[in-house]
Design a protein around this motif. Structure first.
Motif, PDB file in Angstrom:
ATOM      1  N   PRO A 124       0.827  -1.209   0.000  1.00 61.24           N
ATOM      2  CA  PRO A 124       0.000   0.000   0.000  1.00 61.24           C
ATOM      3  C   PRO A 124       0.861   1.258   0.000  1.00 61.24           C
ATOM      4  CG  PRO A 124      -0.017  -1.027   2.165  1.00 61.24           C
ATOM      5  CD  PRO A 124       0.679  -1.977   1.247  1.00 61.24           C
ATOM      6  N   VAL A 125       0.310   2.324  -0.544  1.00 62.50           N
ATOM      7  CA  VAL A 125       1.027   3.593  -0.649  1.00 62.50           C
ATOM      8  C   VAL A 125       0.232   4.659   0.099  1.00 62.50           C
ATOM      9  CG1 VAL A 125       1.982   5.333  -2.203  1.00 62.50           C
ATOM     10  CG2 VAL A 125       1.962   2.918  -2.893  1.00 62.50           C
ATOM     11  N   PHE A 126       0.869   5.276   1.083  1.00 64.23           N
ATOM     12  CA  PHE A 126       0.280   6.348   1.879  1.00 64.23           C
ATOM     13  C   PHE A 126       0.953   7.670   1.511  1.00 64.23           C
ATOM     14  CE2 PHE A 126      -0.123   2.408   4.138  1.00 64.23           C
ATOM     15  CZ  PHE A 126      -1.337   2.455   4.801  1.00 64.23           C
ATOM     16  N   ARG A 127       0.346   8.764   1.922  1.00 57.08           N
ATOM     17  CA  ARG A 127       0.982  10.056   1.681  1.00 57.08           C
ATOM     18  C   ARG A 127       0.617  11.037   2.792  1.00 57.08           C
ATOM     19  NH1 ARG A 127      -3.647  13.470   1.548  1.00 57.08           N
ATOM     20  NH2 ARG A 127      -4.980  13.066  -0.245  1.00 57.08           N
ATOM     21  N   PHE A 128       1.539  11.961   3.048  1.00 60.81           N
ATOM     22  CA  PHE A 128       1.254  13.105   3.915  1.00 60.81           C
ATOM     23  C   PHE A 128       1.462  14.331   3.051  1.00 60.81           C
ATOM     24  CE2 PHE A 128       2.818  16.275   7.148  1.00 60.81           C
ATOM     25  CZ  PHE A 128       1.575  16.502   7.720  1.00 60.81           C
ATOM     26  N   ALA A 129       0.475  15.253   3.065  1.00 64.14           N
ATOM     27  CA  ALA A 129       0.482  16.335   2.079  1.00 64.14           C
ATOM     28  C   ALA A 129       0.181  17.685   2.730  1.00 64.14           C
ATOM     29  CB  ALA A 129      -0.536  16.029   0.981  1.00 64.14           C
ATOM     30  N   PRO A 130       1.150  18.272   3.438  1.00 63.74           N
ATOM     31  CA  PRO A 130       0.918  19.571   4.080  1.00 63.74           C
ATOM     32  C   PRO A 130       1.072  20.731   3.105  1.00 63.74           C
ATOM     33  CG  PRO A 130       3.142  18.847   4.518  1.00 63.74           C
ATOM     34  CD  PRO A 130       2.491  17.739   3.730  1.00 63.74           C
ATOM     35  N   SER A 131       0.462  21.850   3.463  1.00 68.88           N
ATOM     36  CA  SER A 131       0.651  23.108   2.725  1.00 68.88           C
ATOM     37  C   SER A 131       1.645  23.972   3.485  1.00 68.88           C
ATOM     38  CB  SER A 131      -0.674  23.857   2.585  1.00 68.88           C
ATOM     39  OG  SER A 131      -1.590  23.127   1.790  1.00 68.88           O
ATOM     40  N   PRO A 132       2.686  24.479   2.826  1.00 70.76           N
ATOM     41  CA  PRO A 132       3.695  25.296   3.526  1.00 70.76           C
ATOM     42  C   PRO A 132       3.264  26.755   3.657  1.00 70.76           C
ATOM     43  CG  PRO A 132       4.346  24.987   1.250  1.00 70.76           C
ATOM     44  CD  PRO A 132       3.066  24.208   1.424  1.00 70.76           C
ATOM     45  N   ASN A 133       2.126  26.963   4.314  1.00 76.81           N
ATOM     46  CA  ASN A 133       1.636  28.320   4.543  1.00 76.81           C
ATOM     47  C   ASN A 133       1.666  28.669   6.037  1.00 76.81           C
ATOM     48  OD1 ASN A 133      -0.455  26.727   5.462  1.00 76.81           O
ATOM     49  ND2 ASN A 133      -1.909  27.356   3.877  1.00 76.81           N
ATOM     50  N   GLY A 134       2.447  27.919   6.789  1.00 76.09           N
ATOM     51  CA  GLY A 134       2.619  28.134   8.215  1.00 76.09           C
ATOM     52  C   GLY A 134       3.372  26.949   8.795  1.00 76.09           C
ATOM     53  N   TYR A 135       3.674  27.021  10.083  1.00 81.83           N
ATOM     54  CA  TYR A 135       4.406  25.935  10.728  1.00 81.83           C
ATOM     55  C   TYR A 135       3.453  24.816  11.150  1.00 81.83           C
ATOM     56  CZ  TYR A 135       8.316  29.216  10.918  1.00 81.83           C
ATOM     57  OH  TYR A 135       9.309  30.085  10.577  1.00 81.83           O
ATOM     58  N   LEU A 136       3.951  23.605  11.149  1.00 80.56           N
ATOM     59  CA  LEU A 136       3.132  22.449  11.522  1.00 80.56           C
ATOM     60  C   LEU A 136       2.765  22.492  13.009  1.00 80.56           C
ATOM     61  CD1 LEU A 136       4.864  19.487   9.634  1.00 80.56           C
ATOM     62  CD2 LEU A 136       3.084  21.055   8.834  1.00 80.56           C
ATOM     63  N   HIS A 137       1.573  21.977  13.327  1.00 80.04           N
ATOM     64  CA  HIS A 137       1.121  21.909  14.715  1.00 80.04           C
ATOM     65  C   HIS A 137       0.768  20.463  15.061  1.00 80.04           C
ATOM     66  CE1 HIS A 137      -2.862  21.647  12.989  1.00 80.04           C
ATOM     67  NE2 HIS A 137      -2.851  22.894  12.548  1.00 80.04           N
ATOM     68  N   LEU A 138       0.199  20.265  16.237  1.00 81.07           N
ATOM     69  CA  LEU A 138      -0.087  18.908  16.710  1.00 81.07           C
ATOM     70  C   LEU A 138      -1.055  18.156  15.790  1.00 81.07           C
ATOM     71  CD1 LEU A 138      -0.438  19.375  20.584  1.00 81.07           C
ATOM     72  CD2 LEU A 138       1.338  18.103  19.363  1.00 81.07           C
ATOM     73  N   GLY A 139      -1.971  18.870  15.174  1.00 77.87           N
ATOM     74  CA  GLY A 139      -2.891  18.207  14.256  1.00 77.87           C
ATOM     75  C   GLY A 139      -2.164  17.610  13.064  1.00 77.87           C
ATOM     76  N   HIS A 140      -1.204  18.360  12.528  1.00 83.52           N
ATOM     77  CA  HIS A 140      -0.394  17.831  11.433  1.00 83.52           C
ATOM     78  C   HIS A 140       0.424  16.632  11.916  1.00 83.52           C
ATOM     79  CE1 HIS A 140      -0.780  22.205  10.229  1.00 83.52           C
ATOM     80  NE2 HIS A 140      -1.308  21.570   9.196  1.00 83.52           N
ATOM     81  N   ALA A 141       0.991  16.753  13.105  1.00 84.88           N
ATOM     82  CA  ALA A 141       1.802  15.654  13.640  1.00 84.88           C
ATOM     83  C   ALA A 141       0.961  14.383  13.762  1.00 84.88           C
ATOM     84  CB  ALA A 141       2.380  16.036  15.003  1.00 84.88           C
ATOM     85  N   TYR A 142      -0.266  14.513  14.239  1.00 83.78           N
ATOM     86  CA  TYR A 142      -1.142  13.350  14.391  1.00 83.78           C
ATOM     87  C   TYR A 142      -1.381  12.668  13.044  1.00 83.78           C
ATOM     88  CZ  TYR A 142      -5.310  10.635  15.612  1.00 83.78           C
ATOM     89  OH  TYR A 142      -6.222   9.617  15.796  1.00 83.78           O
ATOM     90  N   SER A 143      -1.707  13.464  12.018  1.00 84.02           N
ATOM     91  CA  SER A 143      -1.986  12.892  10.709  1.00 84.02           C
ATOM     92  C   SER A 143      -0.736  12.268  10.102  1.00 84.02           C
ATOM     93  CB  SER A 143      -2.533  13.979   9.774  1.00 84.02           C
ATOM     94  OG  SER A 143      -3.106  13.413   8.620  1.00 84.02           O
ATOM     95  N   ALA A 144       0.395  12.956  10.225  1.00 87.29           N
ATOM     96  CA  ALA A 144       1.645  12.426   9.674  1.00 87.29           C
ATOM     97  C   ALA A 144       2.039  11.125  10.364  1.00 87.29           C
ATOM     98  CB  ALA A 144       2.755  13.461   9.816  1.00 87.29           C
ATOM     99  N   LEU A 145       1.886  11.080  11.681  1.00 83.99           N
ATOM    100  CA  LEU A 145       2.257   9.880  12.430  1.00 83.99           C
ATOM    101  C   LEU A 145       1.312   8.715  12.116  1.00 83.99           C
ATOM    102  CD1 LEU A 145       3.174  11.565  15.821  1.00 83.99           C
ATOM    103  CD2 LEU A 145       4.742  10.255  14.368  1.00 83.99           C
ATOM    104  N   LEU A 146       0.028   8.994  11.933  1.00 87.16           N
ATOM    105  CA  LEU A 146      -0.906   7.938  11.555  1.00 87.16           C
ATOM    106  C   LEU A 146      -0.493   7.307  10.228  1.00 87.16           C
ATOM    107  CD1 LEU A 146      -4.456   9.350  12.430  1.00 87.16           C
ATOM    108  CD2 LEU A 146      -3.284   7.437  13.533  1.00 87.16           C
ATOM    109  N   ASN A 147      -0.147   8.154   9.254  1.00 84.81           N
ATOM    110  CA  ASN A 147       0.284   7.645   7.957  1.00 84.81           C
ATOM    111  C   ASN A 147       1.584   6.859   8.074  1.00 84.81           C
ATOM    112  OD1 ASN A 147      -1.334   8.601   5.398  1.00 84.81           O
ATOM    113  ND2 ASN A 147      -1.438  10.309   6.846  1.00 84.81           N
ATOM    114  N   PHE A 148       2.533   7.406   8.839  1.00 85.40           N
ATOM    115  CA  PHE A 148       3.837   6.751   9.004  1.00 85.40           C
ATOM    116  C   PHE A 148       3.671   5.400   9.685  1.00 85.40           C
ATOM    117  CE2 PHE A 148       7.816   6.416  11.651  1.00 85.40           C
ATOM    118  CZ  PHE A 148       8.661   6.083  10.605  1.00 85.40           C
TER     119      PHE A 148
END
Length: 290
Positions: free
Chosen positions: A4-28
């Motif tokens: 399977p292929v997962f992805r994390f896709a943030p927008s660089p319009n600000g610094y990452l916060h805990l919500g981004h960390a949660y989503s990135a870690l779930l994918n990882f």
């Protein structure tokens, strides 16, 4: 069977916060458990808000969390030809039309309609576009385009939905309505969505669908705030002949007042937490992961 292929896709319009960390870690974590691949995509089509320092911070913060991804990184700002080709394919089907009203003009028109009767709103609460430009005579539309009038390209939702018929997606999470399994798509709830603007040659809806297909993404793990956007994505996938990933929409990490986290909320920013001595294990604990 390929992994399977997962992805994390943030927008660089600000610094990452805990919500981004949660989503990135779930994918990882999901990629590791399944023997799959994790890709990173930088969604930087908004050239007015996205900045190089925020993109650099994405790599730094993810590396600090211990998240590794498979290169290369796909940057949307470098893929505009792909989005243009997809728009051309939809236009060739007669499903795209230009609208010329400003946001203020649309808001005024909606307000006038709402003064007489309730006006429909999309799942995010925004009023639907009235569709006035869809009724323009071809000659008038051609004159406005020739004059270089500011415009947005919209999907003719009624025509697009009639072409595809009923659609659904496989949901492994649980969205706002607690739905899982096969979910019936409701793209008409969004009205004639924008696919591109003159100053921004693609939209989130179009670019995310095309990127997922071109990157071979099979598992989309993202926040539940995008649950009903999947209806539009399934419609575009069907119109463009693209495969449909399996979706898992996860809960959002919220602040103490129950609000969705913002990139302007420094207290939950990963850089701020790190400067206060937090560790990657602390971040996992804060977002409720083992």
């Amino acid at each position: 069977m390929p992994p399977p292929v997962f992805r994390f896709a943030p927008s660089p319009n600000g610094y990452l916060h805990l919500g981004h960390a949660y989503s990135a870690l779930l994918n990882f974590d999901a990629a590791r458990r399944s023997g799959g691949r994790l890709l990173l995509r930088i969604e930087d089509i908004d050239l007015t808000r996205c900045r190089a320092e925020f993109e650099a911070a994405v790599y730094e913060d993810l590396g600090w969390l211990g998240i590794a991804w498979e290169p290369p990184v796909r940057r949307q700002s470098e893929q505009l030809a792909d989005y243009r080709e997809a728009l051309d394919r939809l236009s060739a089907q007669g499903l795209v039309y230009p609208s010329f009203e400003s946001r203020a003009e649309i808001a005024k028109g909606v307000a006038e309609r709402e003064a007489k009767a309730p006006w429909p709103r999309d799942p995010d609460g925004a009023p639907l576009y009235p569709g006035s430009a869809r009724l323009l005579a071809p000659g008038q539309r051609a004159r406005l385009l020739a004059q270089g009038a500011p415009s947005a390209l919209r999907l003719d939702m009624a025509a697009a939905s009639a072409r595809t018929g009923a659609l659904g997606w496989v949901e492994h999470g649980a969205g706002p309505d607690g739905e899982a399994g096969v979910v019936a798509a409701r793209p008409e709830a969004w009205g004639d969505v924008i696919l591109a603007r003159k100053e921004t040659p693609t939209s989130y809806h179009l670019s995310v669908v095309l990127d997922d297909a071109l990157q071979g993404v099979t598992e989309v793990v993202r926040g539940e705030d995008l649950f009903w956007s999947t209806s539009v994505h399934r419609l575009l996938q069907q119109l463009l002949g693209l495969p449909a990933p399996v979706y898992r929409h996860h809960r959002l990490v919220r602040d103490r007042a129950g609000r969705k986290l913002s990139k302007s909320t420094m207290a939950t920013g990963l850089r701020e937490l790190r400067s206060q001595g937090a560790t990657p294990a602390d971040v996992r604990r804060l977002v409720g992961l083992p």
